[in-house]
Design an enzyme around this catalytic site. Structure first.
Site, short mmCIF file in Angstrom:
data_model
loop_
_atom_site.label_atom_id
_atom_site.label_comp_id
_atom_site.label_asym_id
_atom_site.label_seq_id
_atom_site.Cartn_x
_atom_site.Cartn_y
_atom_site.Cartn_z
NE ARG A 18 -4.25 -1.08 -0.01
CZ ARG A 18 -5.42 -1.06 0.64
NH1 ARG A 18 -5.61 -0.21 1.62
NH2 ARG A 18 -6.37 -1.89 0.33
CG HIS A 43 17.26 -12.43 1.11
ND1 HIS A 43 17.36 -13.78 0.92
CD2 HIS A 43 17.85 -11.87 0.03
CE1 HIS A 43 17.99 -14.03 -0.23
NE2 HIS A 43 18.28 -12.89 -0.78
NE ARG A 45 14.80 -12.12 -2.13
CZ ARG A 45 15.10 -13.40 -2.27
NH1 ARG A 45 15.79 -13.80 -3.31
NH2 ARG A 45 14.76 -14.28 -1.36
CD GLU A 73 18.93 -14.75 4.70
OE1 GLU A 73 19.06 -15.69 5.48
OE2 GLU A 73 17.95 -14.62 3.95
CB THR A 110 11.39 -17.29 -2.33
OG1 THR A 110 12.07 -17.19 -1.07
CG2 THR A 110 11.02 -18.75 -2.60
CG HIS A 201 13.59 -21.29 1.95
ND1 HIS A 201 13.76 -19.99 1.52
CD2 HIS A 201 12.53 -21.76 1.28
CE1 HIS A 201 12.87 -19.71 0.60
NE2 HIS A 201 12.09 -20.76 0.44
CG ASP A 202 9.18 -22.76 2.71
OD1 ASP A 202 8.60 -21.70 3.05
OD2 ASP A 202 9.17 -23.19 1.55
CG HIS A 225 6.46 -17.70 3.91
ND1 HIS A 225 5.92 -16.72 3.09
CD2 HIS A 225 5.63 -18.75 3.85
CE1 HIS A 225 4.80 -17.18 2.57
NE2 HIS A 225 4.60 -18.41 3.01
C1 LIG Z 1 17.83 -17.33 2.04
C2 LIG Z 1 16.45 -17.65 2.37
O1 LIG Z 1 16.01 -18.77 2.31
C3 LIG Z 1 15.54 -16.55 2.79
O2 LIG Z 1 16.14 -15.33 2.83
C4 LIG Z 1 14.38 -16.47 1.95
O3 LIG Z 1 14.86 -16.39 0.63
C5 LIG Z 1 13.50 -15.31 2.27
O4 LIG Z 1 13.46 -14.43 1.23
P1 LIG Z 1 12.04 -13.93 0.67
O5 LIG Z 1 11.33 -13.40 1.87
O6 LIG Z 1 12.40 -12.89 -0.31
O7 LIG Z 1 11.34 -15.11 0.07
N1 LIG Z 2 17.46 -17.74 5.56
C1 LIG Z 2 16.10 -18.13 5.59
C2 LIG Z 2 15.26 -17.01 6.01
O1 LIG Z 2 15.75 -15.96 6.37
C3 LIG Z 2 13.81 -17.14 6.07
O2 LIG Z 2 13.27 -17.99 5.12
P1 LIG Z 2 11.67 -18.20 5.19
O3 LIG Z 2 11.34 -18.67 6.58
O4 LIG Z 2 11.06 -16.86 4.90
O5 LIG Z 2 11.38 -19.23 4.16
#
Ligand SMILES: CC(=O)[C@@H](O)[C@H](O)COP(=O)(O)O
Ligand SMILES: NCC(=O)COP(=O)(O)O
Length: 251
Positions: A18, A43, A45, A73, A110, A201-202, A225
């Site tokens: 927004r 992270h 981008r 990152e 991602t 990650h996840d 996430h």
């Molecule tokens: C390196 C890693 O796994 C995370 O930094 C993940 O890429 C999150 O980045 P996004 O939130 O852009 O998906």
């Molecule tokens: N390095 C992984 C991270 O920072 C978070 O990844 P995610 O939990 O958003 O998939």
């Protein structure tokens, strides 16, 4: 005990949807730290789709004030562009405790793979040296199923971060046990080479415990996430405390 670094990218996604300043990334990070999180991860981008350079500067100040780890990152080979000064410049300006190098491209939704330490060795080596000279611990994103994880030590890295996307998928499919065994083997190979092991990650409250029980001596997990998603129901404070409980129970 494994350290929890909360990735606040997703707070910035919501804010950017927004324009404006809400939800406030720094306020959210503060709530995570007040709940006991050990650090904050971002992270940014190059397309600035979530975390922006000004967020990085503000979070560097916050984490310094709290005396906790800040982890930035990014892809060390992504060139600077409008709004994104580049990973090394961000690290030079903010001196995070840790820089995590990730081979992500603009076309990736991602992060979805780690480095190939055989192919990427020569370009990585000077970037790692530069970051270490800035005082950053350097971690490099790595696939558990790719040969050569131990080579990251010879490149000067301090740690590897195991890319846990495939583990999360396996867990959801009821194949957690064999996936954990593969990650444990990769962690042992890295540790035998003198590398510390992070993971991310996840990861989620559901799948984190089995991972930490099966993979030895994971120093840090960075989670964004799932954590931010779960916090929509439970709030950031309760959610971060939930993760800390999972970590404590797995220790
Ligand atoms: C390196 C890693 O796994 C995370 O930094 C993940 O890429 C999150 O980045 P996004 O939130 O852009 O998906
Ligand atoms: N390095 C992984 C991270 O920072 C978070 O990844 P995610 O939990 O958003 O998939």
């Amino acid at each position: 005990m494994t350290v929890l670094s909360v990735n606040v990218n997703k707070i910035a996604v919501l804010r950017n949807s927004r324009g404006g300043a809400e939800p406030d990334v720094v306020r959210a990070a503060r709530a995570c730290l007040d709940a006991g999180a050990h650090g904050i991860t971002v992270h940014p981008r190059p397309d600035a789709r979530h975390i922006r350079a000004d967020d990085v500067y503000a979070l560097a100040e916050l984490t310094r004030a709290y005396g906790v780890e800040f982890n930035i990152e990014g892809n060390p080979f992504a060139p600077p562009r409008e709004g994104y000064p580049g990973l090394l410049t961000l690290c030079e300006r903010t001196r995070p405790a840790q820089a995590t190098l990730v081979p992500d491209g603009d076309d990736q939704l991602t992060s979805d793979h780690g480095f190939d330490f055989i192919r990427d060795a020569e370009p990585l080596r000077p970037r790692i040296a530069e970051l270490r000279a800035l005082g950053c611990r350097v971690s490099v994103f790595a696939d558990a199923d790719r040969a050569g994880i131990e080579l990251a030590a010879a490149l000067g890295a301090d740690r590897v971060e195991l890319y846990t996307g495939p583990y999360a998928e396996a867990y959801a499919d009821g194949r957690a046990e064999s996936a954990v065994a593969a990650f444990a083997a990769a962690a042992r190979r890295a540790q035998a080479a003198g590398l510390g092991v992070n993971a991310g990650h996840d990861l989620s409250q559901a799948n984190l415990g089995a991972f930490l029980r099966g993979v030895p001596n994971v120093l840090e997990v960075s989670i964004g996430h799932a954590l931010i998603g779960e916090a929509l129901y439970e709030g950031l404070d309760a959610t971060v405390r939930g993760y800390l409980r999972v970590i404590a129970e797995a220790a």
